[in-house]
Scaffold this active site. Structure first.
Site, PDB file in Angstrom:
ATOM      1  NE  ARG A 156      -3.111  -0.049   3.034  1.00 35.45           N
ATOM      2  CZ  ARG A 156      -4.334  -0.405   2.688  1.00 35.45           C
ATOM      3  NH1 ARG A 156      -5.075   0.453   2.014  1.00 35.45           N
ATOM      4  NH2 ARG A 156      -4.813  -1.570   3.016  1.00 35.45           N
ATOM      5  CB  THR A 157       3.535   2.401   2.319  1.00 33.23           C
ATOM      6  OG1 THR A 157       2.688   2.225   3.454  1.00 33.23           O
ATOM      7  CG2 THR A 157       4.362   3.647   2.510  1.00 33.23           C
ATOM      8  CE  LYS A 186      26.766 -11.786  -2.273  1.00 32.22           C
ATOM      9  NZ  LYS A 186      26.941 -11.151  -3.579  1.00 32.22           N
ATOM     10  NE  ARG A 207       6.922  -0.325   6.209  1.00 39.20           N
ATOM     11  CZ  ARG A 207       5.645   0.048   6.305  1.00 39.20           C
ATOM     12  NH1 ARG A 207       5.238   1.171   5.773  1.00 39.20           N
ATOM     13  NH2 ARG A 207       4.785  -0.694   6.949  1.00 39.20           N
ATOM     14  CG  HIS A 235       4.207   5.117   8.438  1.00 37.29           C
ATOM     15  ND1 HIS A 235       4.834   5.471   7.265  1.00 37.29           N
ATOM     16  CD2 HIS A 235       3.129   4.381   8.056  1.00 37.29           C
ATOM     17  CE1 HIS A 235       4.159   4.976   6.242  1.00 37.29           C
ATOM     18  NE2 HIS A 235       3.133   4.318   6.692  1.00 37.29           N
TER      19      HIS A 235
END
Lengths: 410, 410, 410
Positions: A156-157, A186, A207, A235
């Site tokens: 959604r974001t 890694k 994110r 957020h």
């Protein structure tokens, strides 16, 4: 194409602004280490600026080479001035809409925003709403490249940010699952990843699963970083779109009555919303939460210190009858661990349904950060006061506004 | 720029059409709740229309603001008429190629198509073939945003749709694996997801694991939905590209002889193809299948009711010698469960190889929905009658055509 | 717009070149089976060519129809000549910058490059550097579609290629994890996948887990294929960007002294770098590696045969004091299997830190293919001689150059 007269005092002032354009430029400057370009745009007019390293004062620069980059330009000739910066000449279409710097380098947390910045962002978001509805093919960010670096999936974001960039004519490099980023797997640090990715893009939307990751990325990056959620941390674009939705739906933010319902202990969004709305005048907040997920004391203390009236209630209907906004949230099952009994008890306690609609004032709205389960019944959706899908759409406008502001300034 | 004379009767008729433009518009209208724009385009000419909410009849609307959205426009001024709709004035380049509504709101299943619509789509697909070959940089869908919402991976179908959108100048929001969509994982309904995603895009391409999902999405969405396969349900664009390929390769659909080979019980594609081809005249179908995966009775009954001659055969060579099209399919191992013995028995029974080519008429072709394993041997690929990769490419043209039709009309 | 004089001898020569344009064209020709277009571009001027199947000699072709595809063009009229090819007339802005064929059809392995091609690519990469810095919105590859087909994830390489394509105005179809490509999972061959994907795109960037996959793909495809790493095989764009970085940082390649440090046995990058740098004059190479991961004999033998002086050393500081370039690499844990004791022993042996900087000549640089763990300490990053993030950025320019060369020619 002859040069017109020297710049007017007004233009010279703009050039001065330009010379001190500040951070957005300096990030790109440090990044590209040479030429810079930027443009500022209001809804109807666009002006473009190009800055190059100091060159001799009598050389001319043809703007045409870069107007093809930013779409239709209004400059004809740019005359270099002392050091950096340019006079603009022969620009009959010119209006002195020189973009001024956005106060923020990056968007990392709600604490960055005061009411002045919030109101400014909301004005730009409202312009974006008009742009998206009337002419989806804006070229405002043409030539800009956004990297969406998602270390945990959040479609959604991600889609909302990518839509925002594309609605403004920009392009996107996308990563649905950067955690499997072979380099991260890694053992590469986030900082090294950022220093690589900033070479491929103009702005990074991050994110991450760790609180504080966005701040670390921003302090490393020479290009703007937008926090799209960092684990249990912040957020900020969600918080902004919530406040913007109240403003758009109710018409004001001062004097608002707000009922926060549901999972107030774990809900990052309700905590951020409470934090931001407290900056406005004469706000009243009602907390309606099952016992196990009541609002925590830090926010209550903060609200009191900001002069916000608040009270706790267990009567959703009574609260609904007094509020401008009912902000419902999902009980977050994933926070209950093995205690499914507690979850099930909390889950069904406060449901927004027809009975709530019956007492809710006509001008009021119901909001929800989505996704919802059954804490709002489906028959509420068709009521005009059900604002949650409009709220999701406002996320697009807020993100368009932030991308524009971080890349182009006001 | 002065206004020219009032619109001619022909134009007024177009305007009338426009006023009843219908669904494509009304979806966008409900969606955007304000201004609407649409354009219709033939290969060489483009005309643009803009509709706004009722405004006073003597106000003028500058088309320039939206022609920059849709590329070169041919309107100079638009004069508002009663209610919705506009006269178009001062348009010397104007040709009355007013786009009329595509009959379908969404593309969900093969049953939506009659031969008129099929033939119309095929004409547009053929135009798309020319566009893709001659000028890969069409701007027909510039400013439009397609969301590919794939709940199960299908890279071939996804890339084909995304290529179609980009070949027409449109943009794409992509989701390779929406099933891990955090919201779906948290229990969000498909309907809620659709109502969020429609806020970020102009058209949704949905691939889902549940039969009927596309229909549910379409009835929720205020923007067009294209079914890219819903589990054991439908995959209508595959059916369309199969019929289109026969038309392109053989030159006609009436009077065609068609050999369907392989997994006729489980093959969604052969069932849909049989369904659609039955709408044409004097069609003859041969079924060549291992016993365990014979064509089911429902299709046989339907074919008989439509006047289609059909017969079952176990002699692939004999069938090949009589057909215009051999449509080979893969035995679907995943449908056999634990019965690997049955799978292995069915798998090697009917192979298209050089021996089949030897008896196949010169004008005939071999088709396959792909992917193939060894049911067509690799040495067949170089024969000009091997049409399966051209068939895959036709999927691009069919999808370009459907995107154009759903977004812009005929 | 009247026609000007017939083409000058110089132009005729260009046209001759054009008529024998060769492979890039012929791949597109075989692919599209009809009209072809191509353009060549230097930094300041662009010329466009369009080729159609033989048509009558007195028909004219309006260039405008395709200049809208490739952006601003400089041809006004194109006059068809015998068979394929065109005179270009009435082109006052014309400069005879007719694009000539890039020698390579595909980029598969380091062995394809001699010093002439390398130097040519580096010149184009340097142009790309200017394009990216001065005008991020180039339209050079507008209308071209690149498919990134990644059978194993490699976000860094993928983002770099996609950024390269988008910085030049091209579009991208992306696949983060083609191994789960449903068709591959169902048993489709790479060749069949390539023949499908080439129908949706103009160039394929392939990352595969099997050595030799890129070569197989290239021999199947009718469009150019770029190897972005095929398992333990080749990763030619990494090798090119390494050599380009030395050229950009030190200013020359002949006479260079190079210290290769770390995992020389498993490091694909150091082996390729040694292979390519050996083509230049008077090169000296030092190998500094833990015993378990020493450079293998095949490269040593090759270097000797090419007249390259090389020696092994266990004294990193002494080597650093003599070198123009220290190329550090990560010890690849994944190659040690269960022998974590060997890995740990090798890992900490040669670290580039402040002590190395203290002895490193002022003009020298430190390179690393990234990702790094702790084989270069973080406090080295701020030293101007730390070139590894600039090196990563050079990957963008090399990939921009290769995309341009494969699609448009020199």
């Amino acid at each position: 194409m002859a040069l017109s007269n020297p710049p007017s005092p007004a233009m010279q002032k703009d050039m001065h602004v330009w010379n001190h354009f500040g951070r957005v430029i300096s990030k790109r400057e440090r990044h590209h280490q040479s030429n810079l370009c930027c443009h500022s745009s209001s809804t109807t007019k666009e002006s473009h600026f190009l800055r190059t390293p100091p060159i001799s004062s009598n050389s001319l620069y043809e703007a045409s080479s870069f107007t093809s980059f930013h779409g239709v330009g209004c400059f004809r000739k740019l005359l270099p001035r002392r050091g950096f910066g340019y006079y603009c000449l022969d620009t009959k279409d010119f209006s002195a809409s020189c973009g001024s710097k956005f106060q923020l380098d990056d968007v990392i947390e709600s604490q960055q925003f005061d009411t002045d910045i919030l109101n400014g962002i909301f004005e730009v978001a409202y312009e974006m709403e008009k742009i998206e509805k009337n002419s989806p093919g804006s070229n405002m960010l043409k030539g800009y490249l956004m990297a969406t670096l998602f270390y945990e999936p959040s479609t959604r974001t991600r889609l909302s940010f990518e839509s925002a960039m594309k609605r403004l004519g920009g392009e996107v490099l996308t990563t649905e699952n950067a955690r499997e980023f072979s380099s991260a797997a890694k053992g590469e640090t986030l900082e090294d990843t950022i220093r690589t990715v900033e070479g491929y893009s103009d702005i990074i939307v991050l994110r991450h699963f760790e609180s504080g990751a966005a701040r670390r990325a921003a302090s490393t990056a020479n290009i703007p970083v937008l926090n799209a959620g960092d684990g249990p941390g912040q957020h900020p674009t969600q918080a902004l779109l919530d406040v913007y939705t109240i403003k758009r739906e109710i018409g004001r933010l001062d004097g608002i009555s707000l009922g926060l319902v549901g999972d107030l202990a774990n809900g990052r969004t309700v905590r951020s919303l409470a934090y931001l709305i407290a900056k406005y005048q004469k706000v009243k907040i009602y907390f309606v939460a099952p016992d196990v997920v009541r609002m925590k004391d830090d926010i209550k203390t903060y609200l009191t210190s900001m002069g916000v009236e608040w009270e706790e209630s267990s009567d959703l209907l009574e609260v609904a009858s007094r509020c401008d906004v009912i902000y419902q949230t999902r009980i977050q099952r994933e926070r209950f661990g093995e205690r499914m009994d507690l979850y099930e008890g909390a889950r069904g306690k406060y449901i927004v349904d027809r009975k709530v609609l019956d007492v809710l004032p006509k001008h009021a709205v119901i909001m929800h950060p989505l996704p919802r389960l059954d804490e709002i019944t489906v028959d509420v959706d068709s009521d005009p006061r059900a604002a949650y899908f409009r709220q999701a759409k406002n996320g697009l406008y807020i993100r368009m506004a932030l991308l524009k502001l971080l890349l182009l300034g006001w």
